[in-house]
Design a protein around this motif. Structure first.
Motif, short mmCIF file in Angstrom:
data_model
loop_
_atom_site.label_atom_id
_atom_site.label_comp_id
_atom_site.label_asym_id
_atom_site.label_seq_id
_atom_site.Cartn_x
_atom_site.Cartn_y
_atom_site.Cartn_z
N ASP A 127 0.83 -1.21 0.00
CA ASP A 127 0.00 0.00 0.00
C ASP A 127 0.86 1.25 0.00
OD1 ASP A 127 -2.52 1.57 0.47
OD2 ASP A 127 -1.53 1.97 2.39
N ARG A 131 1.11 4.14 -2.96
CA ARG A 131 0.67 5.52 -2.73
C ARG A 131 1.80 6.53 -2.72
NH1 ARG A 131 -1.43 6.76 1.85
NH2 ARG A 131 -0.90 4.92 3.07
N ALA A 321 -2.85 12.81 -2.72
CA ALA A 321 -2.25 12.24 -3.92
C ALA A 321 -1.04 13.06 -4.37
CB ALA A 321 -3.29 12.16 -5.03
N GLY A 324 1.77 12.38 -1.98
CA GLY A 324 2.26 11.04 -2.21
C GLY A 324 3.18 10.98 -3.41
#
Length: 722
Positions: A127, A131, A321, A324
């Motif tokens: 994960d 991300r 986002a 990230g």
């Protein structure tokens, strides 16, 4: 007369002391030798008109500033007798490229699956890679905020993880298999729970060796004392220590990592510890900020790392986002060129051509790297920096993955490239092209960061449903009727951190998001509730009738022996039962656990009183508090009838906590506990807070039944009425 004398002597004493502290420097702050930040040259930041005239930095300004910093560093190392030999140890070399460290709550649902009873390290790491490009190290957090619920101390909280030490050791090995180093925290403030049997340095070193961990984070510590490093060395399991700060520059020699908890001015400051020792690793920790641009830019400028801390004590503050993607790019560059970022000739605030663009220069014998950040809110293009002309040198925009065409300007070359608003850049000077980095970065930066959403969103929480019971007409034995009525359900969570931000505490079904303060008018239907918490004798009747035994039986009825409770404990509330155990009992009894608002309505009589018995605290209607290190035996149920609520419900407050509702979001499960317990560990504000008032509740993070069971948590049941 003495006071007058001391007043007259004080200026003389201070004047005598000042020369010993004085430094022949102008730019490094002298107010505190533990100050984290060395400010940028004042000329790097534009003045407002009312602040006086401003001129951009000249080459002479920069040279003067840098010369002063280098002088201070040389002298400071002499003053502290600096010995950097520990940084050269092979066992600690990993720290110098450990740029991205995650603080990981063991309760995170991506880490452990209570159904299969397995740690899911691959799921967790996959994960993070998806991300924001993954991590280099993880800080596994098994203690706060649950510590202090009962007498389990910092060491016990590790040993009580699901599967015990063998499973924890396997979890650490799974991280190592993926190339991730593992740290655990040390809480030296934890002096109110069970006492350990030997010194903290020896105890922690032995535990870390047993599970194979690589280092320890010193929670709330200004420096981890040298004794801890020496204890690890004695058992041939060297550890790296990472306190939040340092008490003195001398401690830099054995604290090879620190957290950077900064303020963020426009012009990036220089990290004090990184400047004194370029091999020192700082992970910037800024957990509550919802935007990470400052963190990442200051890390990239200083050649250090970032603490990705999204699950903050069960409160989700996930990266956006955009952040990230920025993390992925910064981390990739730092990993590709890590050898440059420990250059002893690091030159912060290398002169740039455009305002608001800041860089550090990292020279080595075979090349030079510049790490660059744009602190402006707008894109910057054109000539960005100049460098001394070197025959045969090639220049690469390492961020965009393309070769630059330098323009000769006398004894300099001019380099032009773009840096987007609040963005990043990197330039590499080398005689040859990098083998892998250019293609990788060219693919990564094909889209500008502005294309990635920057809006932060909290996670939605959901209430675990509680099935209604078979309705009954009159109060079953041992239960009290609670009449229907209107109820102003007003309650607040006691989580120590998080303020009143969105996402803190709980999201009730009628709320749009989680928050700390709650108020809701509601109609309570008639129901029945146990007059007392379920006793050991009643729970044994359930065991005898059903032969119930949970699949995860760690700590199940831990205080029982040979299948029964201790002598004299028949009427004491049963503890060491998980939420799942309590539900199993309730189903056998034809009952269910109460919703929190039902529990509070039964405790308050619906009139808003502060405690079940009234608005003022009374020591004589609750058990005597246990303020020692160990949990005392709870009082018998029914021992304090004067503390009953207006409806006649007893033992609501101050004996044992009581399970009510369960909530979850994508990353965390937790239960609402009501009523508080008699156990009050002393000496720290960080222990699990008591919730004695009717308008307070506790939030206990859930991981696995064996982990969740506690010496201070019991339950009572309710039945629905016709």
């Amino acid at each position: 007369m003495k006071l007058f004398t001391y007043k007259r002597l004080l200026p003389l004493l201070l004047a005598a002391a000042l020369p010993s502290q004085a430094q022949d420097t102008r730019y490094v702050p002298h107010a505190s030798y533990t100050q984290l930040a060395i400010p940028a040259p004042a000329c790097t930041t534009m003045n407002q008109p009312w602040e006086g005239p401003w001129n951009p930095c000249s080459a002479a300004d920069h040279a003067d500033w840098l010369r002063d910093l280098r002088h201070w560093r040389d002298e400071r190392r002499i003053r502290i007798g600096y010995d950097g030999s520990r940084y050269a140890r092979p066992s600690s070399a990993w720290t110098q490229s450990s740029f991205m460290q995650a603080q990981m709550m063991v309760e995170d649902r991506y880490v452990y699956d209570p159904v299969t009873r397995k740690y899911t390290v691959d799921r967790y790491l996959d994960d993070l890679e998806r991300r924001f490009g993954g991590i280099d190290a993880v800080l596994v957090w098994p203690t706060y905020p649950n510590i202090g619920l009962d007498e389990r101390n910092t060491i016990d909280m590790v040993r009580s993880l699901p599967g015990g030490i063998p499973a924890v050791k396997g979890m650490v090995a799974d991280f190592h298999r993926r190339g991730v180093r593992v740290m655990f925290p040390m809480m030296l403030w934890d002096q109110g729970t069970r006492a350990i049997g030997r010194s903290w340095p020896d105890e922690l070193a032995a535990l870390m060796a047993e599970i194979g961990a690589d280092g320890i984070n010193g929670d709330t510590q200004d420096g981890v004392p040298l004794a801890f490093t020496q204890a690890a060395d004695r058992i041939n399991h060297p550890l790296v220590f990472q306190p939040e700060g340092l008490p003195s520059d001398e401690a830099l020699a054995w604290n090879l990592m620190t957290w950077g908890q900064y303020t963020f001015p426009f012009a990036p400051h220089v990290d004090r510890y990184k400047w004194l020792e370029p091999r020192h690793m700082v992970n910037i920790s800024d957990r509550w900020n919802r935007g990470k641009t400052d963190d990442l830019q200051f890390a990239f400028f200083n050649g250090v790392g970032w603490e990705s801390w999204e699950n903050i004590w069960g409160i989700w503050n996930g990266v956006t986002a955009r952040d990230g993607e920025a993390t992925r790019r910064v981390a990739t560059l730092e990993r590709l060129y890590a050898r440059f970022l420990v250059s002893p000739e690091w030159e912060p605030h290398y002169p740039m051509r455009q305002y608001g663009i800041f860089s550090s220069r990292w020279p080595l014998a075979d090349g030079t790297l510049w790490t660059i950040v744009n602190r402006n809110e707008y894109d910057s293009d054109g000539v960005q920096l100049s460098a001394p002309y070197q025959p045969g040198a090639r220049y690469f925009d390492a961020y965009h993955g393309v070769e630059l065409q330098p323009v000769r300007d006398g004894d300099q070359v001019l380099l032009s490239f773009a840096v987007e608003a609040h963005g990043y850049g990197a330039v590499l000077m080398s005689s040859t092209a990098p083998q892998d980095g250019l293609d990788q970065m060219r693919a990564l930066t094909a889209r500008p960061l502005r294309d990635y959403p920057a809006q932060w969103q909290p996670l939605a929480q959901t209430l675990t449903p509680i099935a209604a019971t078979r309705p009954v007409r009159t109060a079953p034995e041992g239960m009290v009727e609670i009449p229907a009525g209107q109820f102003d359900f007003s309650v607040r969570g006691l989580a120590i951190e998080g303020g009143n931000g969105v996402g803190v505490d709980v999201q009730y079904p009628w709320e749009a998001d989680a928050r700390r303060f709650h108020q809701h008018g509601m109609r309570i239907a008639r129901f029945f509730i146990d007059r007392h918490p379920v006793s050991n004798a009643r729970f044994k009747a359930f065991i005898d009738a059903t032969h119930y035994h949970p699949a995860d039986d760690a700590n199940f009825l831990k205080h029982w022996r040979n299948g029964s409770y201790p002598a004299g404990w028949a009427d004491k509330p049963v503890t060491w039962v998980s939420l799942e155990d309590a539900r199993a009992y309730a189903a056998w009894a034809g009952k269910r656990l109460p919703h929190e608002w039902e529990w509070q309505y039964a405790a308050s009589g619906g009139d808003g009183r502060v405690y079940p018995w009234g608005d003022g605290w009374r020591d004589d209607v609750v058990p005597k508090p246990a303020t020692g290190r160990e949990v005392a035996a709870p009082d018998d149920v029914g021992a304090h009838p004067q503390g009953a609520s207006p409806f006649g419900v007893q033992d609501m407050v101050g004996n044992v906590w009581q399970w009510t509702d369960e909530y979850s979001d994508e990353h965390t499960r937790f239960a609402i506990l009501r009523g508080g317990s008699a156990y009050r560990p002393q000496g720290s504000i960080w222990y699990f807070p008591q919730a004695y008032r009717n308008d307070q509740h506790g939030k206990l993070l859930l991981m696995a039944p064996g982990r969740d069971r506690a010496a201070t948590v019991g339950f009572r049941c309710v039945s629905d009425a016709e």
